[in-house]
Design a protein around this motif. Structure first.
Motif, mmCIF file in Angstrom:
data_model
loop_
_atom_site.group_PDB
_atom_site.id
_atom_site.type_symbol
_atom_site.label_atom_id
_atom_site.label_comp_id
_atom_site.label_asym_id
_atom_site.label_seq_id
_atom_site.Cartn_x
_atom_site.Cartn_y
_atom_site.Cartn_z
ATOM 1 N N TYR A 121 0.831 -1.207 0.000
ATOM 2 C CA TYR A 121 0.000 0.000 0.000
ATOM 3 C C TYR A 121 0.862 1.253 0.000
ATOM 4 O O TYR A 121 0.611 2.187 -0.768
ATOM 5 N N THR A 122 1.897 1.280 0.850
ATOM 6 C CA THR A 122 2.761 2.462 0.904
ATOM 7 C C THR A 122 3.491 2.655 -0.418
ATOM 8 O O THR A 122 3.620 3.789 -0.903
ATOM 9 N N ASP A 123 3.965 1.547 -1.012
ATOM 10 C CA ASP A 123 4.623 1.661 -2.305
ATOM 11 C C ASP A 123 3.674 2.216 -3.360
ATOM 12 O O ASP A 123 4.049 3.074 -4.170
ATOM 13 N N GLY A 124 2.434 1.721 -3.353
ATOM 14 C CA GLY A 124 1.464 2.204 -4.330
ATOM 15 C C GLY A 124 1.148 3.672 -4.157
ATOM 16 O O GLY A 124 1.068 4.430 -5.131
ATOM 17 N N MET A 125 0.977 4.091 -2.915
ATOM 18 C CA MET A 125 0.677 5.497 -2.645
ATOM 19 C C MET A 125 1.827 6.402 -3.059
ATOM 20 O O MET A 125 1.638 7.417 -3.748
ATOM 21 N N LEU A 126 3.055 6.057 -2.627
ATOM 22 C CA LEU A 126 4.215 6.890 -2.945
ATOM 23 C C LEU A 126 4.515 6.883 -4.435
ATOM 24 O O LEU A 126 4.908 7.910 -5.002
ATOM 25 N N ALA A 127 4.316 5.721 -5.073
ATOM 26 C CA ALA A 127 4.516 5.655 -6.521
ATOM 27 C C ALA A 127 3.561 6.594 -7.232
ATOM 28 O O ALA A 127 3.952 7.322 -8.165
ATOM 29 N N GLY A 128 2.313 6.599 -6.802
ATOM 30 C CA GLY A 128 1.329 7.485 -7.417
ATOM 31 C C GLY A 128 1.665 8.953 -7.207
ATOM 32 O O GLY A 128 1.547 9.771 -8.133
ATOM 33 N N ILE A 252 8.216 -3.532 -10.988
ATOM 34 C CA ILE A 252 9.543 -2.963 -10.753
ATOM 35 C C ILE A 252 9.480 -1.439 -10.822
ATOM 36 O O ILE A 252 10.025 -0.731 -9.962
ATOM 37 N N ASP A 253 8.796 -0.929 -11.851
ATOM 38 C CA ASP A 253 8.645 0.527 -11.972
ATOM 39 C C ASP A 253 7.966 1.109 -10.742
ATOM 40 O O ASP A 253 8.344 2.179 -10.251
ATOM 41 N N ASN A 254 6.951 0.400 -10.258
ATOM 42 C CA ASN A 254 6.218 0.898 -9.102
ATOM 43 C C ASN A 254 7.136 1.015 -7.882
ATOM 44 O O ASN A 254 7.073 1.984 -7.123
ATOM 45 N N ARG A 255 7.988 0.033 -7.704
ATOM 46 C CA ARG A 255 8.912 0.080 -6.568
ATOM 47 C C ARG A 255 9.931 1.200 -6.735
ATOM 48 O O ARG A 255 10.298 1.874 -5.761
ATOM 49 N N LEU A 256 10.378 1.385 -7.945
ATOM 50 C CA LEU A 256 11.332 2.463 -8.196
ATOM 51 C C LEU A 256 10.687 3.824 -7.998
ATOM 52 O O LEU A 256 11.304 4.753 -7.463
ATOM 53 N N LEU A 257 9.442 3.947 -8.422
ATOM 54 C CA LEU A 257 8.704 5.187 -8.196
ATOM 55 C C LEU A 257 8.547 5.459 -6.704
ATOM 56 O O LEU A 257 8.709 6.590 -6.243
ATOM 57 N N GLY A 261 9.905 8.483 -4.538
ATOM 58 C CA GLY A 261 8.989 9.265 -3.713
ATOM 59 C C GLY A 261 9.508 9.460 -2.306
ATOM 60 O O GLY A 261 9.407 10.554 -1.736
ATOM 61 N N ARG A 262 10.067 8.408 -1.733
ATOM 62 C CA ARG A 262 10.641 8.528 -0.381
ATOM 63 C C ARG A 262 11.842 9.477 -0.391
ATOM 64 O O ARG A 262 12.011 10.297 0.514
ATOM 65 N N ASP A 267 6.727 10.978 1.543
ATOM 66 C CA ASP A 267 6.100 10.246 2.650
ATOM 67 C C ASP A 267 5.753 11.170 3.816
ATOM 68 O O ASP A 267 5.131 10.736 4.784
ATOM 69 N N ARG A 268 6.149 12.441 3.705
ATOM 70 C CA ARG A 268 5.759 13.430 4.724
ATOM 71 C C ARG A 268 4.517 14.206 4.324
ATOM 72 O O ARG A 268 4.059 15.077 5.057
ATOM 73 N N ASP A 269 3.974 13.895 3.155
ATOM 74 C CA ASP A 269 2.762 14.558 2.675
ATOM 75 C C ASP A 269 1.603 14.262 3.617
ATOM 76 O O ASP A 269 1.340 13.098 3.946
ATOM 77 N N PRO A 270 0.866 15.270 4.112
ATOM 78 C CA PRO A 270 -0.228 15.045 5.066
ATOM 79 C C PRO A 270 -1.305 14.108 4.527
ATOM 80 O O PRO A 270 -1.847 13.277 5.263
#
Length: 493
Positions: A121-128, A252-257, A261-262, A267-270
């Protein structure tokens, strides 16, 4: 003030709806439960404390006036029903907080499946977030780009006026966006060696492949079959290797994204933090509930015994919808029946002109649905012996002489435990009851629950008084109606 009786544990019939439909909105830090500080106990908005978590009036009010609470009617501000519904929601919030606290104490957050879901979930959110950030940058349009587009798509001498300019800018921006999107993979993998082990992805070997088998490697990170097979064994990916490889590239792209993002601090976005808090607690509660239910599974004999003890509650008796006319005496009833049988009178006319029921002129004899076995015995026997559309009666009861027509029918069901649907329903009710008992034990023995009823009563009264005052103001100053309505809307948002 602690309410031991009036705020009882959740009823069995509502627990499933409660947990599956509104768990996320009830337990996120921004919704129904917050870790409490000592000063919160005396806060005028505090309605309850569950262990170290508090539930406040604004939290319940926000949920009550949103569409997130499924299965709960939303009474208007300032109405008497509002208190009843607020008590229902408060009890729900207490139950969900109990499940959350119990899950934490039982180390459910350490469950490997939960941690993997949270990571995905965190990967998906940050990737987006990073994808949107990346695609939005460098989309500024220069005059040279607009001029070049005009030369390539319009006849020489075409004038770029104010009406055409926004359209051309949109076209140029879209073209740059598409180009930017196509180049994103190259941007992500720049200077990176990405290896995919195609020989370990052959579809015919899926059943034999170990979860620890490495199927891809990038930037020193290894991806295994176990962590990706959920995505690589969908219907399309199980019949077409090329599709499977495309999906793996996307993973793989999603993880790289997500990594980008991190690195960018997204990841500090409210908004991200709020969504993550809600998701993590939602999944934690649902996982814990599933684990509890698995340990409460009844035997076949226990299901049989439960049905025998609660058959009246489980069984759905036959229901019939009636048109009914009530008369003072039998002779009048017989006369009307004769006219109806000759076609001189309809049952609607009979109810309007001859019924002694004071509501008949408004209802025209529409009595609504009745359940078998719940009415006067003589009338019940008549009603459930009639065919649909058949006129019956007259029959006498303490209320008078009745004639009826059955307009609709709902057949009885869940009448025998041998029926699979009946067994399924009985099992669900038994499991819900056991979960309720578990929650009740948590409430009385593990996590202290204190409810501040005086705060709820006072706040509801203040709300009702405020609404009444605003209504009077709107009548006195109709020109301010829009502003007042905005103020009332702000109260519930």
């Amino acid at each position: 003030m602690q309410l031991d009786n009036r705020l009882s544990r959740q009823s069995g019939g509502k627990m499933r709806t409660l947990l599956t439909l509104i768990a996320g909105s009830l337990l996120a830090a921004s919704a129904w439960g917050d870790p409490t500080a000592e000063s919160a106990v005396t806060d005028r908005n505090t309605l309850a404390r569950v262990g170290d978590r508090i539930i406040t009036f604004p939290q319940l009010n926000t949920q009550l006036n949103s569409t997130a609470v499924v299965g709960v009617s939303i009474p208007a501000l300032g109405t008497p029903d509002r208190r009843r519904v607020m008590l229902t929601l408060l009890d729900r919030a207490i139950s969900l907080n109990l499940l959350y606290l119990d899950a934490v104490d039982k180390a459910v957050p350490e469950d490997p499946g939960y941690r993997q879901e949270l990571k995905a979930y965190t990967d998906g959110m940050l990737a987006g977030l990073y994808r949107r950030s990346y695609l939005k940058k460098d989309i500024a349009i220069s005059e040279d780009e607009i001029t070049d587009y005009m030369k390539r798509h319009f006849a020489k001498g075409t004038v770029l006026d104010d009406k055409m300019r926004p359209l051309i800018e949109a076209k140029v921006k879209k073209a740059k966006y598409v180009k930017h999107k196509k180049g994103m993979r190259a941007h992500l993998r720049d200077g990176m060696d990405v290896k995919i082990a195609i020989r370990h992805l052959e579809i015919e070997d899926d059943a034999l492949r170990s979860d620890q088998q490495v199927i891809a490697e990038y930037a020193g990170i290894k991806m295994t079959w176990g962590e990706t097979k959920k995505y690589l064994t969908t219907l399309n990916n199980s019949i077409d290797l090329d599709r499977r490889l495309q999906t793996l590239d996307q993973l793989i792209d999603n993880r790289l994204l997500a990594r980008r993002g991190r690195e960018a601090g997204l990841d500090r976005d409210p908004g991200y933090q709020s969504a993550l808090a809600e998701f993590s607690v939602t999944r934690l509660v649902n996982l814990h509930r599933s684990q509890l239910i698995a340990g409460m599974e009844p035997t076949a004999q226990e299901i049989d015994d439960y049905f025998a003890q609660h058959q009246q509650r489980i069984t759905f008796n036959e229901h019939r919808k009636l048109q009914m006319v009530v008369f003072q005496d039998e002779q009048t009833a017989l006369d009307i029946v004769e006219k109806m049988e000759k076609g001189e009178l309809t049952i609607y006319q009979a109810a309007r002109d001859h019924s002694i029921d004071p509501r008949a002129k408004q209802t025209l004899g529409d009595f609504g649905w009745v359940e078998e076995g719940t009415g006067f015995p003589a009338l019940d026997e008549l009603v459930f012996a009639l065919e649909i559309g058949e006129l019956g009666g007259p029959v006498e009861t303490p209320a008078g002489w009745h004639i009826v027509v059955v307009s609709e029918q709902k057949a009885s069901k869940y009448t025998a435990i041998e029926d699979p649907d009946t067994r399924h329903k009985t099992r669900k009710l038994l499991l819900k009851e056991r979960l309720n008992d578990y929650l009740a034990e948590l409430r009385t023995q593990d996590y202290p629950v204190v409810v501040y009823e005086e705060n709820l009563n006072r706040l509801l009264q203040e709300e009702a008084q405020w609404i009444a005052a605003k209504s009077r103001e709107m009548k006195q100053h109709p020109e301010r109606a829009r502003i007042i309505l905005e103020e009332m809307k702000a109260l519930v948002e």
